[in-house]
Scaffold this motif. Structure first.
Motif, PDB file in Angstrom:
ATOM      1  N   ILE A  31     -37.139 114.067  48.283  1.00  0.00           N
ATOM      2  CA  ILE A  31     -38.116 113.228  48.976  1.00  0.00           C
ATOM      3  C   ILE A  31     -39.203 112.821  47.989  1.00  0.00           C
ATOM      4  CG2 ILE A  31     -39.834 113.147  50.815  1.00  0.00           C
ATOM      5  CD1 ILE A  31     -38.117 115.131  52.379  1.00  0.00           C
ATOM      6  N   ILE A  32     -39.417 111.540  47.864  1.00  0.00           N
ATOM      7  CA  ILE A  32     -40.433 111.002  46.958  1.00  0.00           C
ATOM      8  C   ILE A  32     -41.550 110.400  47.805  1.00  0.00           C
ATOM      9  CG2 ILE A  32     -40.913 109.287  45.165  1.00  0.00           C
ATOM     10  CD1 ILE A  32     -37.938 109.602  44.337  1.00  0.00           C
ATOM     11  N   ASN A  33     -42.759 110.867  47.614  1.00  0.00           N
ATOM     12  CA  ASN A  33     -43.910 110.377  48.379  1.00  0.00           C
ATOM     13  C   ASN A  33     -44.275 108.973  47.900  1.00  0.00           C
ATOM     14  OD1 ASN A  33     -46.264 109.911  49.746  1.00  0.00           O
ATOM     15  ND2 ASN A  33     -47.342 111.728  49.002  1.00  0.00           N
ATOM     16  N   MET A  79     -34.781 101.215  50.267  1.00  0.00           N
ATOM     17  CA  MET A  79     -34.322 102.596  50.337  1.00  0.00           C
ATOM     18  C   MET A  79     -35.428 103.560  49.918  1.00  0.00           C
ATOM     19  SD  MET A  79     -30.341 102.515  49.044  1.00  0.00           S
ATOM     20  CE  MET A  79     -30.519 101.615  47.500  1.00  0.00           C
ATOM     21  N   ASP A  80     -35.414 104.739  50.515  1.00  0.00           N
ATOM     22  CA  ASP A  80     -36.304 105.815  50.076  1.00  0.00           C
ATOM     23  C   ASP A  80     -35.553 106.749  49.137  1.00  0.00           C
ATOM     24  OD1 ASP A  80     -38.939 105.395  51.316  1.00  0.00           O
ATOM     25  OD2 ASP A  80     -37.776 105.424  53.169  1.00  0.00           O
ATOM     26  N   LEU A  81     -34.618 106.182  48.406  1.00  0.00           N
ATOM     27  CA  LEU A  81     -33.805 106.892  47.418  1.00  0.00           C
ATOM     28  C   LEU A  81     -34.087 106.277  46.059  1.00  0.00           C
ATOM     29  CD1 LEU A  81     -30.530 106.770  49.543  1.00  0.00           C
ATOM     30  CD2 LEU A  81     -32.137 108.677  49.389  1.00  0.00           C
ATOM     31  N   VAL A 135     -31.178 104.144  57.421  1.00  0.00           N
ATOM     32  CA  VAL A 135     -30.734 105.500  57.092  1.00  0.00           C
ATOM     33  C   VAL A 135     -30.579 105.722  55.588  1.00  0.00           C
ATOM     34  CG1 VAL A 135     -29.611 105.788  59.331  1.00  0.00           C
ATOM     35  CG2 VAL A 135     -28.255 104.987  57.366  1.00  0.00           C
ATOM     36  N   ALA A 136     -31.029 104.776  54.773  1.00  0.00           N
ATOM     37  CA  ALA A 136     -31.011 104.972  53.322  1.00  0.00           C
ATOM     38  C   ALA A 136     -32.233 105.782  52.925  1.00  0.00           C
ATOM     39  CB  ALA A 136     -30.975 103.630  52.597  1.00  0.00           C
ATOM     40  N   ALA A 137     -32.221 107.032  53.356  1.00  0.00           N
ATOM     41  CA  ALA A 137     -33.346 107.944  53.163  1.00  0.00           C
ATOM     42  C   ALA A 137     -32.809 109.328  52.844  1.00  0.00           C
ATOM     43  CB  ALA A 137     -34.201 108.000  54.434  1.00  0.00           C
TER      44      ALA A 137
END
Length: 391
Positions: free
Chosen positions: A8-10, A38-40, A368-370
């Motif tokens: 997880i990147i803030n 994305m959160d990736l 859902v790209a998390a």
């Protein structure tokens, strides 16, 4: 896996449209599953290339030179089996900008432009903001799958449609159009002399059992009336670097589009855009393969979660993209009720269906790209506040 997508990147404090925009409006305690970035983390090879470029300390004007065009050519061939000459490829910062310029250059005020609804709103809004008439041809949900109403489409085109805006794969429904569907759409465009503008930005996320077809590949006649918009922005999470590849086989259309870019003052890519694209398209296949597997697992996880914890809701089976379109009408047909449940009580940010047009009322779209832990926490929050939860 070689790559740690669970990390997880803030993103708060990074001027994130998704996270900082949400925090300013609703508070930092929320989880964002909304905006379609994305959160990736992007591929390490791309990050390393950007750091290397940044370390030079001079951020002057740039241009796309032959390696850019070669990288795009190789990608189109490898990913979609589409071999194109370099001269067909035109740089544009973003697809939405390109669509707006196309509307300005190839139609006049009051002209009718068609899109299938529910619709990705930035593309739809480009029609209205340029003084054209947006014509919505509604998709129909048939046995859990959205279908094109070809009779409605033809009726609308009989009344005059200058451009058909195709979103392929479709956002928000996740449909991957079949070759037969594309052929029928193309035939209507030929019959009624309409230009096809296809936004293929999600084309690198096609799920098992489905295949992406670029509409311009159907025939030379179709290619001559097609403008295909592609980008590494979604695929490699590079959206803010602003680089899109607009592929225009027709010489006359291409020159006219280039004129539009010049009139809009668009010429140089940003400093990091081209090296990021070249690296992504030529050196990141293993990363993308692992990413696709991760997203597939996230989709399966989310589908199973809803089936077990919120079974009244219907997750539309996605054929492409990393977005899930969810029918929440069993909970409420009123968006205000869904906002109260998800946003106010669950403290989760999603894309509510009405933002995709009236046809989206009672639906939500989640990204859902998390990282799985983040996705899991968001879904747990939604389940805990679920209005139909059995006590």
């Amino acid at each position: 896996m070689k790559y740690n997508f669970d990390r997880i990147i803030n993103r708060l404090g990074t001027n994130s449209a998704k996270w900082d925009g949400m925090a300013q409006a609703h508070g930092e305690d929320m989880i964002a599953l909304s905006v379609a970035d994305m959160d990736l983390q992007a591929p390490p090879m791309v990050v390393e290339k950007i750091v290397e470029m940044a370390s030079r300390g001079i951020y002057g004007y740039t241009d796309p030179f032959p390696p850019y065009f070669e990288a795009v050519q190789q990608w189109l061939d490898k990913a979609y089996d589409w071999r194109v000459p370099q001269e067909w490829i035109v740089f544009s910062p973003r697809i939405v900008q390109a669509v707006s310029i196309i509307i300005q250059k190839f139609t006049k005020e009051g002209d009718r432009i068609m899109i299938h609804s529910p619709a990705y709103q930035p593309i739809a809004k480009a029609v209205a903001i340029n003084g054209r008439e947006l014509v919505e041809s509604p998709l129909h949900l048939v046995h859990g799958r959205y279908e094109i109403d070809f009779e409605d489409m033809e009726r609308q085109m009989q009344a005059g449609v200058k451009i058909v805006l195709l979103v392929s794969p479709h956002n928000p429904t996740g449909r991957v159009w079949t070759k037969d569907e594309l052929e029928r759409m193309a035939a209507l465009c030929v019959k009624y002399d309409a230009l096809i503008v296809s936004d293929d930005i999600h084309a690198d996320f096609i799920h098992a059992g489905h295949e992406h077809t670029i509409i311009a590949k159907l025939s030379e006649d179709i290619a001559e009336r097609s403008i295909i918009c592609t980008s590494p922005g979604k695929t490699f999470n590079l959206a803010s670097l602003e680089i899109a590849n607009i592929v225009i086989p027709n010489d006359r259309l291409r020159e006219r589009f280039k004129d539009g870019l010049q009139q809009a003052g668009v010429h140089n890519p940003t400093f990091f855009a081209v090296p990021a694209l070249e690296t992504a398209y030529t050196a990141c296949d293993d990363w993308l393969n692992e990413l696709r597997d991760y997203i597939t697992d996230n989709i399966s996880f989310t589908e199973a979660f809803f089936a077990e914890r919120m079974p009244e809701l219907n997750v539309i089976k996605p054929e492409g993209t990393y977005l899930l379109w969810i029918d929440c009408t069993a909970c409420s047909r009123h968006e205000s009720d869904l906002v109260e449940w998800i946003q106010e009580k669950s403290r989760v940010s999603v894309s509510f269906g009405r933002s995709f047009g009236q046809a989206g009322e009672g639906f939500i779209r989640i990204n859902v790209a998390a990282p799985r832990p983040l996705l899991d926490e968001a879904l747990e929050r939604m389940a805990a506040a679920y209005p139909l939860r059995k006590q």
